[in-house]
Design a protein around this motif. Sequence first.
Motif, PDB file in Angstrom:
ATOM      1  N   ALA A 172     -53.034 121.646 -49.356  1.00  0.00           N
ATOM      2  CA  ALA A 172     -54.228 121.766 -49.044  1.00  0.00           C
ATOM      3  C   ALA A 172     -54.405 121.560 -47.481  1.00  0.00           C
ATOM      4  N   TRP A 173     -55.208 122.386 -46.870  1.00  0.00           N
ATOM      5  CA  TRP A 173     -55.477 122.073 -45.465  1.00  0.00           C
ATOM      6  C   TRP A 173     -56.783 121.525 -45.213  1.00  0.00           C
ATOM      7  N   TRP A 174     -57.476 120.990 -45.963  1.00  0.00           N
ATOM      8  CA  TRP A 174     -58.874 120.301 -45.763  1.00  0.00           C
ATOM      9  C   TRP A 174     -58.947 119.196 -46.489  1.00  0.00           C
ATOM     10  N   GLY A 175     -59.603 118.036 -45.773  1.00  0.00           N
ATOM     11  CA  GLY A 175     -60.000 116.836 -46.531  1.00  0.00           C
ATOM     12  C   GLY A 175     -60.473 115.774 -45.664  1.00  0.00           C
ATOM     13  N   PRO A 176     -60.604 114.610 -46.183  1.00  0.00           N
ATOM     14  CA  PRO A 176     -61.257 113.677 -45.347  1.00  0.00           C
ATOM     15  C   PRO A 176     -60.323 112.908 -44.221  1.00  0.00           C
ATOM     16  N   VAL A 177     -60.770 112.324 -43.289  1.00  0.00           N
ATOM     17  CA  VAL A 177     -59.876 111.742 -42.216  1.00  0.00           C
ATOM     18  C   VAL A 177     -60.505 110.421 -41.847  1.00  0.00           C
ATOM     19  N   ILE A 178     -60.038 109.317 -41.376  1.00  0.00           N
ATOM     20  CA  ILE A 178     -60.524 107.940 -41.203  1.00  0.00           C
ATOM     21  C   ILE A 178     -59.765 107.523 -39.919  1.00  0.00           C
ATOM     22  N   ARG A 179     -60.870 106.562 -39.154  1.00  0.00           N
ATOM     23  CA  ARG A 179     -60.301 106.071 -37.857  1.00  0.00           C
ATOM     24  C   ARG A 179     -59.384 104.893 -38.569  1.00  0.00           C
ATOM     25  N   LYS A 180     -58.082 105.165 -38.319  1.00  0.00           N
ATOM     26  CA  LYS A 180     -57.020 104.554 -38.658  1.00  0.00           C
ATOM     27  C   LYS A 180     -56.761 102.961 -38.018  1.00  0.00           C
ATOM     28  N   ASP A 181     -57.348 103.231 -36.550  1.00  0.00           N
ATOM     29  CA  ASP A 181     -57.277 101.928 -35.748  1.00  0.00           C
ATOM     30  C   ASP A 181     -58.203 101.112 -35.971  1.00  0.00           C
ATOM     31  N   TRP A 182     -59.453 101.439 -36.594  1.00  0.00           N
ATOM     32  CA  TRP A 182     -60.611 100.445 -37.049  1.00  0.00           C
ATOM     33  C   TRP A 182     -60.022  99.666 -38.342  1.00  0.00           C
ATOM     34  N   LEU A 183     -59.383 100.641 -39.320  1.00  0.00           N
ATOM     35  CA  LEU A 183     -58.873  99.798 -40.446  1.00  0.00           C
ATOM     36  C   LEU A 183     -57.962  98.833 -40.051  1.00  0.00           C
ATOM     37  N   ASN A 184     -57.123  99.000 -39.185  1.00  0.00           N
ATOM     38  CA  ASN A 184     -56.086  98.095 -38.733  1.00  0.00           C
ATOM     39  C   ASN A 184     -56.787  96.796 -38.057  1.00  0.00           C
ATOM     40  N   GLU A 185     -57.620  96.990 -37.268  1.00  0.00           N
ATOM     41  CA  GLU A 185     -58.315  96.141 -36.496  1.00  0.00           C
ATOM     42  C   GLU A 185     -59.086  95.264 -37.422  1.00  0.00           C
ATOM     43  N   LEU A 186     -59.720  95.988 -38.444  1.00  0.00           N
ATOM     44  CA  LEU A 186     -60.695  94.771 -39.472  1.00  0.00           C
ATOM     45  C   LEU A 186     -59.856  94.454 -40.677  1.00  0.00           C
ATOM     46  N   GLY A 187     -58.678  94.885 -40.636  1.00  0.00           N
ATOM     47  CA  GLY A 187     -57.699  94.364 -41.810  1.00  0.00           C
ATOM     48  C   GLY A 187     -57.962  94.962 -43.140  1.00  0.00           C
ATOM     49  N   LEU A 188     -58.320  96.272 -42.974  1.00  0.00           N
ATOM     50  CA  LEU A 188     -58.662  96.982 -44.264  1.00  0.00           C
ATOM     51  C   LEU A 188     -57.605  98.086 -44.783  1.00  0.00           C
ATOM     52  N   LYS A 189     -57.444  98.165 -45.904  1.00  0.00           N
ATOM     53  CA  LYS A 189     -56.773  99.221 -46.492  1.00  0.00           C
ATOM     54  C   LYS A 189     -57.388 100.626 -46.563  1.00  0.00           C
ATOM     55  N   GLU A 190     -56.350 101.529 -46.736  1.00  0.00           N
ATOM     56  CA  GLU A 190     -57.102 102.972 -46.706  1.00  0.00           C
ATOM     57  C   GLU A 190     -57.934 103.078 -47.935  1.00  0.00           C
ATOM     58  N   PRO A 191     -59.208 103.635 -48.243  1.00  0.00           N
ATOM     59  CA  PRO A 191     -60.002 103.609 -49.549  1.00  0.00           C
ATOM     60  C   PRO A 191     -59.516 104.712 -50.262  1.00  0.00           C
ATOM     61  N   THR A 192     -59.673 104.542 -51.690  1.00  0.00           N
ATOM     62  CA  THR A 192     -59.467 105.701 -52.548  1.00  0.00           C
ATOM     63  C   THR A 192     -60.304 106.021 -53.692  1.00  0.00           C
ATOM     64  N   THR A 193     -61.394 104.728 -53.961  1.00  0.00           N
ATOM     65  CA  THR A 193     -62.358 105.067 -54.552  1.00  0.00           C
ATOM     66  C   THR A 193     -63.758 105.135 -53.810  1.00  0.00           C
ATOM     67  N   ILE A 194     -64.702 105.543 -54.669  1.00  0.00           N
ATOM     68  CA  ILE A 194     -65.942 105.760 -53.846  1.00  0.00           C
ATOM     69  C   ILE A 194     -66.710 104.296 -53.641  1.00  0.00           C
ATOM     70  N   ASP A 195     -66.257 103.328 -54.544  1.00  0.00           N
ATOM     71  CA  ASP A 195     -66.548 101.631 -53.992  1.00  0.00           C
ATOM     72  C   ASP A 195     -65.801 101.351 -53.018  1.00  0.00           C
ATOM     73  N   GLU A 196     -64.645 101.696 -52.982  1.00  0.00           N
ATOM     74  CA  GLU A 196     -63.780 101.270 -51.420  1.00  0.00           C
ATOM     75  C   GLU A 196     -64.446 102.003 -50.408  1.00  0.00           C
ATOM     76  N   TRP A 197     -64.690 103.365 -50.477  1.00  0.00           N
ATOM     77  CA  TRP A 197     -65.410 103.912 -49.335  1.00  0.00           C
ATOM     78  C   TRP A 197     -66.624 103.133 -48.878  1.00  0.00           C
TER      79      TRP A 197
END
Length: 519
Positions: A172-197
């Motif tokens: 696949a060449w299309w999909g979702p992208v997240i601010r990884k540095d914000w995740l790290n800064e806030l101590g969050l893991k990458e979301p995989t479900t709608i509730d985690e999003w």
Amino acid sequence: MKRKGLLTLVLAALITVTAVGCNKTKSTQGSKDGDKNGNEKITIKYWTSFTPNQYIKSLNESLMYQELEKRTNVHVEFEHPVEGQETEQFNLLVNSNTLPDVIQTYATQYKGGMDKAIKDGVYIRLNELIDKYAPNFKKLLQEDPELARQVTTDQGNIYAFPAVGIDKNEPAWWGPVIRKDWLNELGLKEPTTIDEWYSVLKQFKEKKNTAPLILNKRGLDPYGTIVSAFDVGNGFYKKGNTIKYGPMDPGFKEYLATMNKWFNEGLIDKDFATRDTKSREALITSGKAGIYMTEYALVDQYVAAIRVTDPKAEFSPIVQPSLKAGEKVKMRVVNERNGGYEAVITSACKNPEQVVKWFDYAYSKEGQMLFNYGIEGTSYTMVDGKPKFTDLMTKNPDGLDFWTVCNKYKLEIGPYLRDYKALPEFSKFSLEAMDKWTKADTDYVVPPINLTAEENEKYSAIMSDVNTYRDEMILKFITGKEPLSKFDSYVEQLKKMGIEDAIKIYQAALERYNNRKIK
């Protein structure tokens, strides 16, 4: 990605130059008149779109095609329509008495479809010619029945030579992208479900003071990135061999309810419905986007832009969200193995056998290398058994980028066995994106079906109104201008507009596709 430019051709010149027939070229050089198979040298009149730039104005200047001529004894005279007028000039071309030998890309726009083009005597049927003169292409069809279906019409005609992916299942060449540095800064893991999003977006909103999710102006991703979590498609999709229409299904109501909740809580850009591509990209590169959907090829550009003001900014691909942990998403962007850019041979061609042989070379091992990488020693060298582009391509002495110079030495896209890896390099992000985005399945994706002329006329009449109404209501539901309690009324209106007839048309076309006669 295509680069835009301008060719200043006039229609009279176009029709004059695209003369009829594969013209035989006589020579005074004895045995040099034929190739190693004894074929007499011919000239092909070849009509195809092309975007010129400061490095190459026409495919007639392509060194790759000049090398191909040496190998095949076929000379090609390219004619390119005026950019922006391709469809108009194609229609004039096929209705004129001066057909070229080959028409590429726009050939599939023939009114009434490919079977009618063959029946009308404008294009020629290729089945028997491929059997006799195209062993490389024939082998691809025998090895991949799905590819065979994709190049065969409902009436059993093979009509063109297309771009064919080197792998049966490209990533696949299309999909979702997240601010990884914000995740790290806030101590969050990458979301995989709608509730985690939802939880991550809430944290981004509260801690980074931004509306973190960027939607396109329709409120619905073109490849179903988020809506697929609710077990529906973003348009027509299939469950097994049954066609469904996502925007009228119960799961779509759940999607709208979720987007409405997120919008009301400020988790979605409040101006998404009025933003064009440039405006959305400005949000990304100015640091106001927490999650967005895009193609991996663009992310490096976004990184370069945002790090001018935020050197620590980091983007990371994430998997498409599911509704529940561990569920498999069943819809994503798909690269059909028939990659389009199809080239047909017209009835004007006087030597179709040799033209078929010429096309077939592009699907051979040697042709594959030539079309994907160019000329060894010039545009690429072999390093540890693998082709690597030279500095001429990657560090051009004129300061031009790879995409500007590539069509001089190789072919960016066209009818050949195409290797998606034939690029200078994939960034770490791109490799990670392909891995994560391809984890979603494609069970719900409708294959490339064809409608008959009658079906297409009825379908177009229905969907013109349906699409306008659907898009209008999606925005109203998400922004709260219409309550979700009216969703059933919205579905009833879709039915009144004929959506159920459109579903039947798609169903019939899918059944014909599945029943296509292939060898």
